[in-house]
Enzyme design. Structure first.
Site, mmCIF file in Angstrom:
data_model
loop_
_atom_site.group_PDB
_atom_site.id
_atom_site.type_symbol
_atom_site.label_atom_id
_atom_site.label_comp_id
_atom_site.label_asym_id
_atom_site.label_seq_id
_atom_site.Cartn_x
_atom_site.Cartn_y
_atom_site.Cartn_z
ATOM 1 N N VAL A 191 0.831 -1.208 0.000
ATOM 2 C CA VAL A 191 0.000 0.000 0.000
ATOM 3 C C VAL A 191 0.869 1.263 0.000
ATOM 4 O O VAL A 191 0.679 2.175 -0.818
ATOM 5 C CB VAL A 191 -0.926 0.000 1.242
ATOM 6 C CG1 VAL A 191 -1.760 1.263 1.288
ATOM 7 C CG2 VAL A 191 -1.808 -1.239 1.253
ATOM 8 N N ILE A 192 1.858 1.318 0.898
ATOM 9 C CA ILE A 192 2.676 2.536 1.035
ATOM 10 C C ILE A 192 3.517 2.763 -0.218
ATOM 11 O O ILE A 192 3.588 3.880 -0.743
ATOM 12 C CB ILE A 192 3.541 2.447 2.317
ATOM 13 C CG1 ILE A 192 2.627 2.470 3.546
ATOM 14 C CG2 ILE A 192 4.558 3.582 2.379
ATOM 15 C CD1 ILE A 192 3.327 2.227 4.876
ATOM 16 N N ALA A 289 10.037 0.548 1.013
ATOM 17 C CA ALA A 289 8.656 0.448 1.538
ATOM 18 C C ALA A 289 8.286 -1.030 1.626
ATOM 19 O O ALA A 289 7.375 -1.503 0.954
ATOM 20 C CB ALA A 289 7.693 1.210 0.626
ATOM 21 N N VAL A 290 9.056 -1.754 2.456
ATOM 22 C CA VAL A 290 8.883 -3.205 2.524
ATOM 23 C C VAL A 290 8.103 -3.642 3.762
ATOM 24 O O VAL A 290 8.168 -4.790 4.171
ATOM 25 C CB VAL A 290 10.247 -3.935 2.484
ATOM 26 C CG1 VAL A 290 10.932 -3.706 1.143
ATOM 27 C CG2 VAL A 290 11.159 -3.490 3.623
ATOM 28 N N ARG A 292 6.262 -2.627 7.821
ATOM 29 C CA ARG A 292 6.584 -2.007 9.105
ATOM 30 C C ARG A 292 6.638 -3.089 10.183
ATOM 31 O O ARG A 292 6.062 -4.161 10.019
ATOM 32 C CB ARG A 292 5.524 -0.943 9.445
ATOM 33 C CG ARG A 292 5.499 0.176 8.407
ATOM 34 C CD ARG A 292 4.429 1.216 8.720
ATOM 35 N NE ARG A 292 4.632 1.892 9.973
ATOM 36 C CZ ARG A 292 5.453 2.941 10.156
ATOM 37 N NH1 ARG A 292 6.143 3.431 9.145
ATOM 38 N NH2 ARG A 292 5.559 3.504 11.338
ATOM 39 N N HIS A 464 -29.677 8.881 -6.896
ATOM 40 C CA HIS A 464 -29.199 8.923 -8.282
ATOM 41 C C HIS A 464 -28.942 10.362 -8.695
ATOM 42 O O HIS A 464 -29.749 11.222 -8.377
ATOM 43 C CB HIS A 464 -30.253 8.303 -9.209
ATOM 44 C CG HIS A 464 -29.875 8.410 -10.655
ATOM 45 N ND1 HIS A 464 -28.926 7.571 -11.223
ATOM 46 C CD2 HIS A 464 -30.282 9.254 -11.623
ATOM 47 C CE1 HIS A 464 -28.789 7.915 -12.493
ATOM 48 N NE2 HIS A 464 -29.598 8.918 -12.770
HETATM 49 P P1 FAD Z 1 1.868 5.165 15.765
HETATM 50 O O1 FAD Z 1 1.057 6.016 14.905
HETATM 51 O O2 FAD Z 1 3.172 4.654 15.244
HETATM 52 O O3 FAD Z 1 2.108 5.992 17.103
HETATM 53 C C1 FAD Z 1 2.883 5.532 18.148
HETATM 54 C C2 FAD Z 1 3.373 6.727 18.938
HETATM 55 O O4 FAD Z 1 3.966 6.265 20.126
HETATM 56 C C3 FAD Z 1 4.439 7.547 18.207
HETATM 57 O O5 FAD Z 1 4.165 8.911 18.334
HETATM 58 C C4 FAD Z 1 5.726 7.172 18.930
HETATM 59 O O6 FAD Z 1 6.693 8.223 18.899
HETATM 60 C C5 FAD Z 1 5.191 6.973 20.332
HETATM 61 N N1 FAD Z 1 6.033 6.114 21.179
HETATM 62 C C6 FAD Z 1 6.543 4.900 20.901
HETATM 63 N N2 FAD Z 1 7.203 4.406 21.965
HETATM 64 C C7 FAD Z 1 7.107 5.352 22.945
HETATM 65 C C8 FAD Z 1 7.572 5.437 24.278
HETATM 66 N N3 FAD Z 1 8.243 4.438 24.845
HETATM 67 N N4 FAD Z 1 7.289 6.548 24.980
HETATM 68 C C9 FAD Z 1 6.584 7.572 24.432
HETATM 69 N N5 FAD Z 1 6.107 7.533 23.184
HETATM 70 C C10 FAD Z 1 6.359 6.440 22.453
HETATM 71 N N6 FAD Z 1 -3.155 3.706 8.021
HETATM 72 C C11 FAD Z 1 -4.419 3.918 7.657
HETATM 73 O O7 FAD Z 1 -5.335 3.407 8.305
HETATM 74 N N7 FAD Z 1 -4.729 4.697 6.567
HETATM 75 C C12 FAD Z 1 -3.764 5.251 5.807
HETATM 76 O O8 FAD Z 1 -4.067 5.952 4.837
HETATM 77 C C13 FAD Z 1 -2.415 5.050 6.168
HETATM 78 N N8 FAD Z 1 -1.432 5.600 5.445
HETATM 79 C C14 FAD Z 1 -0.144 5.432 5.834
HETATM 80 C C15 FAD Z 1 0.856 6.006 5.073
HETATM 81 C C16 FAD Z 1 2.177 5.865 5.437
HETATM 82 C C17 FAD Z 1 3.258 6.515 4.618
HETATM 83 C C18 FAD Z 1 2.505 5.138 6.626
HETATM 84 C C19 FAD Z 1 3.929 4.993 7.071
HETATM 85 C C20 FAD Z 1 1.512 4.533 7.375
HETATM 86 C C21 FAD Z 1 0.177 4.678 6.985
HETATM 87 N N9 FAD Z 1 -0.860 4.081 7.701
HETATM 88 C C22 FAD Z 1 -2.140 4.256 7.311
HETATM 89 C C23 FAD Z 1 -0.599 3.263 8.898
HETATM 90 C C24 FAD Z 1 -0.854 4.077 10.166
HETATM 91 O O9 FAD Z 1 -0.025 5.197 10.146
HETATM 92 C C25 FAD Z 1 -0.608 3.216 11.379
HETATM 93 O O10 FAD Z 1 -1.406 2.063 11.325
HETATM 94 C C26 FAD Z 1 -0.961 3.978 12.645
HETATM 95 O O11 FAD Z 1 -0.213 5.161 12.744
HETATM 96 C C27 FAD Z 1 -0.729 3.111 13.883
HETATM 97 O O12 FAD Z 1 -1.125 3.818 15.000
HETATM 98 P P2 FAD Z 1 -0.483 3.559 16.428
HETATM 99 O O13 FAD Z 1 -1.095 4.566 17.338
HETATM 100 O O14 FAD Z 1 -0.571 2.138 16.775
HETATM 101 O O15 FAD Z 1 1.078 3.870 16.253
HETATM 102 P P1 AMP Z 2 3.470 -4.075 2.788
HETATM 103 O O1 AMP Z 2 3.910 -5.075 3.821
HETATM 104 O O2 AMP Z 2 2.052 -4.197 2.347
HETATM 105 O O3 AMP Z 2 3.837 -2.671 3.170
HETATM 106 O O4 AMP Z 2 4.309 -4.385 1.472
HETATM 107 C C1 AMP Z 2 5.697 -4.502 1.453
HETATM 108 C C2 AMP Z 2 6.078 -5.273 0.198
HETATM 109 O O5 AMP Z 2 7.493 -5.269 0.065
HETATM 110 C C3 AMP Z 2 5.628 -6.729 0.218
HETATM 111 O O6 AMP Z 2 4.783 -6.973 -0.871
HETATM 112 C C4 AMP Z 2 6.943 -7.509 0.104
HETATM 113 O O7 AMP Z 2 6.824 -8.655 -0.719
HETATM 114 C C5 AMP Z 2 7.892 -6.490 -0.539
HETATM 115 N N1 AMP Z 2 9.313 -6.773 -0.277
HETATM 116 C C6 AMP Z 2 9.879 -7.107 0.911
HETATM 117 N N2 AMP Z 2 11.223 -7.298 0.771
HETATM 118 C C7 AMP Z 2 11.516 -7.060 -0.537
HETATM 119 C C8 AMP Z 2 12.736 -7.090 -1.325
HETATM 120 N N3 AMP Z 2 13.918 -7.395 -0.790
HETATM 121 N N4 AMP Z 2 12.657 -6.791 -2.654
HETATM 122 C C9 AMP Z 2 11.461 -6.467 -3.206
HETATM 123 N N5 AMP Z 2 10.301 -6.450 -2.526
HETATM 124 C C10 AMP Z 2 10.311 -6.729 -1.213
#
Ligand code: FAD
Ligand code: AMP
Length: 488
Positions: A191-192, A289-290, A292, A464
């Site tokens: 997705v990312i 972007a492999v 998280r 519609h």
């Molecule tokens: P996080 O958002 O990671 O927040 C965790 C927080 O805890 C952070 O601020 C961190 O600094 C803090 N923290 C960690 N450890 C400590 C500690 N020990 N003490 C104090 N603070 C701490 N999801 C969607 O649903 N829709 C989208 O469109 C979407 N787009 C995305 C696009 C990108 C580029 C990325 C990278 C992610 C995207 N996601 C999307 C995923 C989404 O961002 C995550 O699923 C979401 O942020 C998770 O929320 P969370 O609160 O679990 O963690």
């Molecule tokens: P997602 O987990 O949805 O964010 O997607 C990450 C994607 O990165 C997955 O489809 C994996 O198959 C791909 N991926 C992970 N490692 C590699 C790599 N070494 N080369 C190319 N693609 C990779």
């Protein structure tokens, strides 16, 4: 030991901050500790989603789509524009300002709901105490009846692909480029990777996406994934499937056409292997972007009793209990899809359970959205998943080509697809690729949350001309009763 709270939440991302707000609404004394720091050193609530994920990516997806449409689509509407120019600095300023407004909003929400927001690092100590190290390095120990761990996730890095934050970067860096890279490489067609690849492609980059798997978007329904791949290729995204990156390094490349000494630019050599063998691709920037991984560094002191699974996720049950009395964990740091809305529902559930209310998350009905063009969204099971389960099923599809509204929007691409059970007509999955798919899926989520039958959707009146008629017609098509398209 000084302050005692009913609830301390560690992490103010989309899982943690809603937990804190709901705890406040439940009249509990609550603090939320967060350590997020932006590139400029400022602290901000909102976690990955607001600072480096969902929100900034959607801001740039919107801006880049408008740029693309102005370039290629406006003339079809009879709108002529002169010399179209990109002002990336202004686009990035807008993105940053949206992020600032949204993260600032959390501070206001905390205040309104009686949440004490603390900027600093939180560490769970045995006995439900939290050691907080503030911005200034000062330490204090807080005690709480309940602790909610919401520390989120961080990008996975590949061995032999060393990030330098400039040329080999993660998704956060890729949202803050100050120039459009001429050649952009993206590792991972998830997705990312697809969203970021789309942004920079629309703004003019030559984009190559390298994906290890042979199947495109294996998590999506494959009818939809195939349609998506066709569109992305047409848009100029060079998506290489079955291509695994083994290494990458920053190298000096000769600038084309230049002979003078020093006419070298820094580039990245990416080595990948596919069925034909090993190849090297040269790009100006490489986004990794492999996927998280859960983030728990410095979170758990010795002896807390909280355990991690073999992939590093905090172990929890269906109600996000860690197994240690009154310690809960929510969001990306626990099992399940890494999505902001999934974390939010978990956070709210936990805050309600702590207050003694009934609460549950329906893990079977979690929507997924990919904000590309066309947009992709789904909820429930894919056709492949239902087939594999052995349950007899029926399918209905409706193409946006037959939607008057989609035609009027010049966005008549894609389809809505419904997979329903043959025996009791239950809706098992709804899949959309097309305009505003992410908005349309809301109706599908509600239908599935209420255990709708296909007939329920068939008998629901849809305005519609709207895009939502596609869901209605797909439901009709399940029983070969579609009105606005030919039933097959
Ligand atoms: P996080 O958002 O990671 O927040 C965790 C927080 O805890 C952070 O601020 C961190 O600094 C803090 N923290 C960690 N450890 C400590 C500690 N020990 N003490 C104090 N603070 C701490 N999801 C969607 O649903 N829709 C989208 O469109 C979407 N787009 C995305 C696009 C990108 C580029 C990325 C990278 C992610 C995207 N996601 C999307 C995923 C989404 O961002 C995550 O699923 C979401 O942020 C998770 O929320 P969370 O609160 O679990 O963690
Ligand atoms: P997602 O987990 O949805 O964010 O997607 C990450 C994607 O990165 C997955 O489809 C994996 O198959 C791909 N991926 C992970 N490692 C590699 C790599 N070494 N080369 C190319 N693609 C990779």
């Amino acid at each position: 030991m000084s302050e005692i709270y009913d609830v301390i939440v560690i992490g103010a991302g989309p899982a943690g901050y809603p937990a804190a707000i709901r705890a406040g609404q439940n009249k509990l004394k609550v603090a939320c500790v967060d350590e997020w720091q932006n590139f400029d050193g400022t602290y901000a609530f909102g976690g990955t989603c607001l600072n480096a994920g969902c929100i900034p990516s959607k801001a740039l997806l919107e801006s880049s789509e408008l740029f693309q449409r102005a370039k290629e689509e406006f003339s079809v509407h009879g709108i002529k524009i002169g010399d179209l120019k990109l002002d990336l600095a202004a686009m990035q300023k807008r993105r940053a300002s949206i992020v600032k407004t949204m993260t600032g909003g959390i501070t206001a929400l905390f205040k309104a709901n009686g949440v004490v927001g603390i900027q600093g690092h939180g560490r769970l100590l045995p006995g439900n105490r939290v050691l907080v190290t503030g911005k200034d390095g000062a330490e204090k120990t807080l005690a709480a009846k309940h602790v909610v761990l919401a520390s989120g996730s961080v990008p996975i890095r590949l061995k032999n692909v060393p990030h330098d934050g400039k040329f080999i970067v993660d998704s956060w860096n890729a949202l803050e480029f100050d120039a459009v890279p001429a050649r952009l490489g993206v590792i991972g067609a998830g997705v990312i990777g697809l969203e970021l690849g789309s942004v920079w492609r629309r703004l003019g980059s030559e984009v190559t996406v390298i994906e290890a798997l042979d199947t495109f978007l294996p998590i999506a329904d494959q009818t939809i994934a195939k349609e998506a791949l066709r569109h992305f290729k047409k848009q100029g995204l060079d998506i290489k499937l079955g291509a695994k990156v083994s290494s990458a390094k920053v190298a000096n490349a000769k600038v084309e056409g230049a002979t003078a000494a020093g006419a070298h630019a820094t580039a990245v050599d990416v080595v990948y292997t596919d069925a034909q063998g090993e190849h090297t691709l040269q790009v100006d920037k490489l986004v990794v972007a492999v996927g998280r991984k859960p983030f728990t560094a410095g979170l758990l002191a010795e002896g807390t009793g909280v355990s991690l699974d073999d992939r590093g996720f905090i172990k929890v049950d269906d109600h996000c209990r860690t197994g240690v009395a009154n310690v809960w964990a929510v969001g990306d740091v626990v099992r399940g899809p890494m999505l902001a809305h999934k974390g939010k529902e978990e956070g709210v559930m936990v805050a309600d359970l702590i207050a003694g209310h009934f609460a549950e998350v329906n893990y079977k009905v979690i929507p997924s959205v990919i904000y590309t063009q066309p947009e992709i969204a789904w909820v429930g099971q894919t056709e492949e998943g239902v087939k594999a389960s052995g349950r007899a099923y029926k399918v209905g599809t409706f193409p946006f080509a037959a939607s008057g509204r989609a035609r009027a929007m010049e966005a008549a691409q894609g389809m809505a697809k419904i997979v329903s059970a043959q025996d009791d007509d239950e809706v098992l999955g709804i899949h959309v690729i097309g305009p505003m798919a992410g908005e349309l899926i809301g109706e599908a989520v509600l239908a599935m949350e209420y255990s709708a039958s296909t007939e329920d959707i068939q008998r629901t009146m849809h305005a519609h001309p709207t895009l939502s008629e596609a869901i209605h017609e797909a439901a009709l098509a399940v029983d070969k009763k579609a009105i606005d398209s030919i039933n097959r």
